[in-house]
Design an enzyme around this catalytic site. Structure first.
Site, PDB file in Angstrom:
ATOM      1  N   TYR A 257      -4.870 -10.588   9.673  1.00  0.00           N
ATOM      2  CA  TYR A 257      -5.375 -10.495   9.147  1.00  0.00           C
ATOM      3  C   TYR A 257      -6.504 -10.415   9.358  1.00  0.00           C
ATOM      4  O   TYR A 257      -8.110 -10.096   9.619  1.00  0.00           O
ATOM      5  CB  TYR A 257      -5.142 -11.122   7.518  1.00  0.00           C
ATOM      6  CG  TYR A 257      -3.868 -10.415   6.586  1.00  0.00           C
ATOM      7  CD1 TYR A 257      -2.897 -10.423   7.735  1.00  0.00           C
ATOM      8  CD2 TYR A 257      -3.566  -9.300   5.691  1.00  0.00           C
ATOM      9  CE1 TYR A 257      -1.837 -10.070   6.857  1.00  0.00           C
ATOM     10  CE2 TYR A 257      -2.323  -9.034   5.146  1.00  0.00           C
ATOM     11  CZ  TYR A 257      -1.954  -9.710   6.067  1.00  0.00           C
ATOM     12  OH  TYR A 257      -0.519  -8.359   5.238  1.00  0.00           O
TER      13      TYR A 257
ATOM     14  N   GLU B 238      -3.905  -3.932   9.360  1.00  0.00           N
ATOM     15  CA  GLU B 238      -4.651  -5.469   8.745  1.00  0.00           C
ATOM     16  C   GLU B 238      -5.916  -5.575   8.701  1.00  0.00           C
ATOM     17  O   GLU B 238      -6.840  -5.850   7.865  1.00  0.00           O
ATOM     18  CB  GLU B 238      -3.216  -6.984   8.275  1.00  0.00           C
ATOM     19  CG  GLU B 238      -1.578  -5.999   8.270  1.00  0.00           C
ATOM     20  CD  GLU B 238      -1.649  -5.507   6.339  1.00  0.00           C
ATOM     21  OE1 GLU B 238      -3.187  -5.338   5.746  1.00  0.00           O
ATOM     22  OE2 GLU B 238      -0.692  -5.419   6.379  1.00  0.00           O
TER      23      GLU B 238
ATOM     24  N   ASP C 147       8.194 -10.213   9.803  1.00  0.00           N
ATOM     25  CA  ASP C 147       7.534 -11.071   9.821  1.00  0.00           C
ATOM     26  C   ASP C 147       7.375 -12.093  10.123  1.00  0.00           C
ATOM     27  O   ASP C 147       5.870 -12.474   9.662  1.00  0.00           O
ATOM     28  CB  ASP C 147       8.926 -11.169   8.583  1.00  0.00           C
ATOM     29  CG  ASP C 147       8.633 -10.688   6.939  1.00  0.00           C
ATOM     30  OD1 ASP C 147       8.041 -10.292   7.099  1.00  0.00           O
ATOM     31  OD2 ASP C 147       9.060 -12.167   6.216  1.00  0.00           O
TER      32      ASP C 147
ATOM     33  N   HIS D  77      -8.258  -3.976  -1.629  1.00  0.00           N
ATOM     34  CA  HIS D  77      -7.346  -3.991   0.197  1.00  0.00           C
ATOM     35  C   HIS D  77      -6.480  -3.262   0.105  1.00  0.00           C
ATOM     36  O   HIS D  77      -6.272  -2.127   1.173  1.00  0.00           O
ATOM     37  CB  HIS D  77      -6.780  -5.143   0.365  1.00  0.00           C
ATOM     38  CG  HIS D  77      -5.810  -5.886   1.694  1.00  0.00           C
ATOM     39  ND1 HIS D  77      -5.892  -6.025   2.504  1.00  0.00           N
ATOM     40  CD2 HIS D  77      -5.068  -5.205   2.155  1.00  0.00           C
ATOM     41  CE1 HIS D  77      -5.442  -6.534   3.245  1.00  0.00           C
ATOM     42  NE2 HIS D  77      -4.765  -5.520   2.805  1.00  0.00           N
ATOM     43  N   GLU D  78      -5.669  -2.579  -0.725  1.00  0.00           N
ATOM     44  CA  GLU D  78      -4.196  -1.278  -0.745  1.00  0.00           C
ATOM     45  C   GLU D  78      -5.563  -0.815  -0.445  1.00  0.00           C
ATOM     46  O   GLU D  78      -4.410   0.115   0.174  1.00  0.00           O
ATOM     47  CB  GLU D  78      -3.723  -2.085  -1.791  1.00  0.00           C
ATOM     48  CG  GLU D  78      -2.819  -3.135  -2.034  1.00  0.00           C
ATOM     49  CD  GLU D  78      -2.271  -4.257  -1.047  1.00  0.00           C
ATOM     50  OE1 GLU D  78      -2.141  -3.331   0.184  1.00  0.00           O
ATOM     51  OE2 GLU D  78      -2.126  -4.480  -0.787  1.00  0.00           O
TER      52      GLU D  78
ATOM     53  N   HIS E 239      -6.051   1.059   2.925  1.00  0.00           N
ATOM     54  CA  HIS E 239      -4.507   1.252   3.286  1.00  0.00           C
ATOM     55  C   HIS E 239      -4.372   2.803   3.691  1.00  0.00           C
ATOM     56  O   HIS E 239      -4.055   2.506   3.872  1.00  0.00           O
ATOM     57  CB  HIS E 239      -3.500  -0.200   2.801  1.00  0.00           C
ATOM     58  CG  HIS E 239      -3.161  -0.720   3.415  1.00  0.00           C
ATOM     59  ND1 HIS E 239      -2.983  -0.971   4.809  1.00  0.00           N
ATOM     60  CD2 HIS E 239      -2.742  -2.073   3.320  1.00  0.00           C
ATOM     61  CE1 HIS E 239      -2.806  -1.575   5.484  1.00  0.00           C
ATOM     62  NE2 HIS E 239      -2.988  -3.472   3.945  1.00  0.00           N
TER      63      HIS E 239
ATOM     64  N   GLU F  37       0.693  -0.852   0.066  1.00  0.00           N
ATOM     65  CA  GLU F  37       0.161  -0.157  -0.309  1.00  0.00           C
ATOM     66  C   GLU F  37       0.854   0.724   0.057  1.00  0.00           C
ATOM     67  O   GLU F  37       0.461   2.390   0.229  1.00  0.00           O
ATOM     68  CB  GLU F  37      -0.807  -0.329   1.291  1.00  0.00           C
ATOM     69  CG  GLU F  37      -0.244  -0.130   2.793  1.00  0.00           C
ATOM     70  CD  GLU F  37       0.639  -2.117   3.397  1.00  0.00           C
ATOM     71  OE1 GLU F  37       0.312  -2.247   2.474  1.00  0.00           O
ATOM     72  OE2 GLU F  37       0.569  -1.511   3.966  1.00  0.00           O
TER      73      GLU F  37
HETATM   74  N1  BES Z   1       0.829  -4.018   4.275  1.00  0.00           N
HETATM   75  C1  BES Z   1       0.524  -5.821   3.187  1.00  0.00           C
HETATM   76  C2  BES Z   1       2.272  -6.337   2.747  1.00  0.00           C
HETATM   77  C3  BES Z   1       2.866  -6.504   3.613  1.00  0.00           C
HETATM   78  C4  BES Z   1       2.759  -6.959   5.275  1.00  0.00           C
HETATM   79  C5  BES Z   1       4.203  -6.292   3.349  1.00  0.00           C
HETATM   80  C6  BES Z   1       3.738  -6.956   6.220  1.00  0.00           C
HETATM   81  C7  BES Z   1       5.721  -6.687   4.579  1.00  0.00           C
HETATM   82  C8  BES Z   1       4.722  -6.797   5.883  1.00  0.00           C
HETATM   83  C9  BES Z   1      -0.294  -5.652   2.254  1.00  0.00           C
HETATM   84  O1  BES Z   1      -1.164  -4.769   2.635  1.00  0.00           O
HETATM   85  C10 BES Z   1      -0.874  -7.374   2.570  1.00  0.00           C
HETATM   86  O2  BES Z   1      -1.398  -7.083   3.260  1.00  0.00           O
HETATM   87  N2  BES Z   1      -0.850  -7.124   1.002  1.00  0.00           N
HETATM   88  C11 BES Z   1      -1.437  -8.822   0.566  1.00  0.00           C
HETATM   89  C12 BES Z   1      -3.213  -9.101  -0.016  1.00  0.00           C
HETATM   90  C13 BES Z   1      -4.083  -8.810   0.983  1.00  0.00           C
HETATM   91  C14 BES Z   1      -5.092  -8.652  -0.553  1.00  0.00           C
HETATM   92  C15 BES Z   1      -4.059  -9.866   2.219  1.00  0.00           C
HETATM   93  C16 BES Z   1      -0.841  -9.601   0.270  1.00  0.00           C
HETATM   94  O3  BES Z   1       0.490  -9.057  -0.240  1.00  0.00           O
HETATM   95  O4  BES Z   1      -0.862 -11.682   0.131  1.00  0.00           O
HETATM   96 ZN    ZN Z   2      -2.711  -4.994   3.646  1.00  0.00          ZN
END
Ligand code: BES
Ligand code: ZN
Length: 627
Positions: free
Chosen positions: A409, A344, A401, A321-322, A325, A297
């Protein structure tokens, strides 16, 4: 009089050591419910000296795979002796401090590097110091945020490509900065790129190539440093609505514009729910397939994987989703990575509300149902009693991570759905809208959110909700509002028919969309023989699907059911081309758990050079392989 002074003296003696202890000793472990704001993943000490604005000036060198230049910060402090930035694997050339234009070189100190957190870059300050400048370059192979792609790894195979991924603690591998989500800065940047390429950032962006190769950017809204992002490549822009558009390589941009045609509608729906969009434009850049996430995002410019371009617009919940954010996460930010669910969980809830507004309830119900399945699987994986299943996490000393599970989520989203049910949609929407407004451009801890929630929702409407169990307790609480999907009930009926002996061709699958197919594959038995798998594959052509979600789900089942060897070329091609971690982990893990670690390693050896550090690090651990 004497008596009084004695009392004072005793009091003073009593208090003095207490004050000293407070100042010098590490803070005691915070109680679960406290509003502790300490970020254990940053060296910065923002209460002493804090960065406010960044001027970044970098040259992009594709030959050397190095970014070099300087990061200049406007800072605030009250006579602090030093300011501390985060830096990891950076080659620091020199550091200067100053008041205005004038710069004085100073002696800085880098603390002993921690493999995860990097070093603290200690810069001495004079009382009047208002500006600090760090001259540096990234180290080739050491900047985990940056993916340097060969032309071969791009869609058009003509030019190199670069993108960065800052979240959670990787910005410090390409910019020395106070890399904590609790700190917000504005920024401007000057990027010098090869003249055939366009540079874009999480900022106001160009829409055309500039032959000079020089690009200037401004991000006027204050953001946490994990949202600073850069991409450089042969890019084209195509508008979608007045405020929305897509960037991608020339051969991709048309497909992307088709796929994301509803972006403007999503933006309008989002604003109707939780208030005006405060970032001016909302654009998306489609990156090459090694991007390790589905989406990121980055404000004003979401970074996205090409694997959501399915040709039928069926995977665009990711865009919702993005976009969501832009409120939850970018406007109101988790203070520390232990509060990740505030980013999230809210975003998944909001994503489904946007999808419901644009595509109807039965669509959102399918998303919620799939999300619930993901949640159950993650809780089973982590163990239902594991502290990693708490919404409020404990990531001190660990890689943030580790917190990227469906707890943040999905458990987060279902908690909000429960609150919605208890308060009623209208009241809950009013509460959320007010929450975003009251905290815009601020950061929040879980404890602070709970206080706000109690005051503005729970007490106000006299609700009875087991908040502590949801936030500070393990597993899935009994009162989770279970999602129901009528469309999935029909899929279940077809699975039952198949298991009762119906031929795959005879199933009624006429109107199914991606989500129904996913539900179908997820509910096929995990002990089918390869013959049966082959029959299903012949009927539905899963192994040759153009839909990445379907491919990934089918390949996982295939590995578990001993069918993978028959479709090895397809699985291998997928794993070599795509670097999205969400797809890689289950597939490599399936090989490992089904006694085929060697096959996994064989494929990984070919695929690894194509993966971003984020995916590489996870797969290295999973397959017990190093670089
Ligand atoms: N912000 C996240 C990606 C992220 C989280 C990167 C933690 C690094 C550390 C992004 O918004 C996200 O949640 N992406 C998901 C997609 C979503 C539809 C659940 C993904 O990449 O799968
Ligand atoms: Zn996210």
């Amino acid at each position: 009089m004497k008596a009084i002074s004695n009392t004072l003296l005793i009091l003073a003696l009593f208090l003095l050591p207490a004050c000293k202890t407070d100042n010098r000793q590490p803070e005691p472990a915070p109680a679960e419910t406290s509003t502790n704001r300490t970020d254990y993943h940053s060296h910065a000490q923002p209460t002493l000296a804090v960065t406010n604005h960044l001027s970044l000036n970098l040259k992009v060198d594709f030959e050397k795979q190095v970014l070099s230049g300087y990061a200049r910060f406007d800072i605030d402090h009250q006579g602090a002796e030093e300011i501390v930035l985060d830096a990891r694997n950076l080659q620091i050339e020199r550091v200067t401090t100053g008041v205005g234009e004038e710069e004085t070189e100073v002696e800085y100190r880098l603390s002993e590097p921690n493999p995860l957190l990097g070093s603290g870059l200690h810069i001495p300050l004079a009382p009047e110091t208002a500006i600090i400048t760090v001259y540096y370059s990234t180290s080739p192979g050491g900047a985990d945020a940056v993916d340097w792609l060969e032309p071969q790894q791009t869609a058009d195979k003509q030019y190199p490509f670069l993108f960065t991924q800052g979240q959670a603690i990787l910005t410090r591998t390409w910019i020395p900065c106070q890399d904590s989500p609790g700190i917000r800065i504005t920024y401007d940047a000057t990027i010098e790129a090869p003249s055939e390429l366009m540079a874009v950032m999480s900022a106001a962006n160009p829409q055309k190539n500039d032959e000079s190769g020089l690009y200037h950017f401004e991000m006027k809204q204050a953001i946490p440093p994990y949202l600073i992002a850069l991409a450089v490549g042969r890019l084209e822009f195509k508008p979608i609505g007045d405020r929305t558009g897509v960037y991608a390589e020339p051969s991709v941009v048309g497909k992307a514009a088709y796929e994301f045609a509803d972006m403007e509608k999503m933006l309008v729906a989002a604003e109707a729910l939780y208030g005006p969009y405060l970032w001016d434009r909302y654009d998306v850049i489609v990156l090459p397939p090694s991007f390790p996430f589905g989406g990121m995002e980055n404000p004003r410019l979401t970074f996205a994987t090409p694997t959501i371009i399915a040709g039928d617009r069926s995977l665009t919940a990711l865009i919702a989703h993005e976009l969501a954010h832009s409120w939850s996460g970018n406007l109101v930010t988790n203070a520390t990575w232990d509060d990740f669910w505030l980013n999230e969980g809210f975003t998944v809830y909001f994503e489904r509300r946007i999808m419901e507004a644009v595509y109807g309830k039965s669509y959102a119900d399918m998303l919620a149902q799939l999300g619930y399945q993901d949640l159950e699987a993650d809780v089973a994986d982590l163990g239902p009693e594991s502290a990693d299943t708490h919404l409020k996490l404990h990531l001190k000393g660990r890689d943030p991570d580790d917190g990227m599970t469906d707890i943040a989520y999905e458990k987060g989203a279902f908690f909000l759905t429960l609150l919605e049910e208890k308060a009623g949609r209208e009241n809950f929407d009013r509460f959320l809208k007010q929450y975003f407004k009251a905290h815009q451009f601020q950061t929040l801890t879980t404890g602070e959110f709970v206080e706000y929630l109690n005051e503005n929702l729970i007490d106000k409407y006299q609700l009875d909700v087991n908040i502590d169990e949801w936030i500070y307790g393990p597993g899935i609480p009994d009162n989770i509002p279970l999602p129901k999907s009528g469309r999935f009930s029909q899929v279940d009926a077809q699975v039952t028919a198949l298991l009762a002996g119906s031929a795959p061709q005879a199933l009624e699958t006429g109107e199914w969309t991606t989500h129904e197919w996913l539900h179908f594959i997820r509910h096929l038995p995990t002990d089918m023989n390869p013959e049966k798998m082959k029959g299903i594959d012949q009927a539905f052509n899963f192994s040759r699907s153009g839909n990445s979600e379907i491919l990934a789900a089918w390949f996982e089942l295939a590995i578990g059911n001993g069918y993978a060897s028959q479709i090895r070329p397809q699985i291998e091609a997928f794993l070599v081309r795509v670097g999205r971690r969400k797809f890689l982990t289950p597939l490599y893990r399936a090989y490992k758990e089904n006694g085929q670690l060697e096959t996994a390693k064989e494929i990984y050896e070919k695929a690894r050079p194509n993966y971003h550090a984020v995916s590489r690090n996870t797969m290295d651990k999973l397959l017990e392989m190093g670089s």
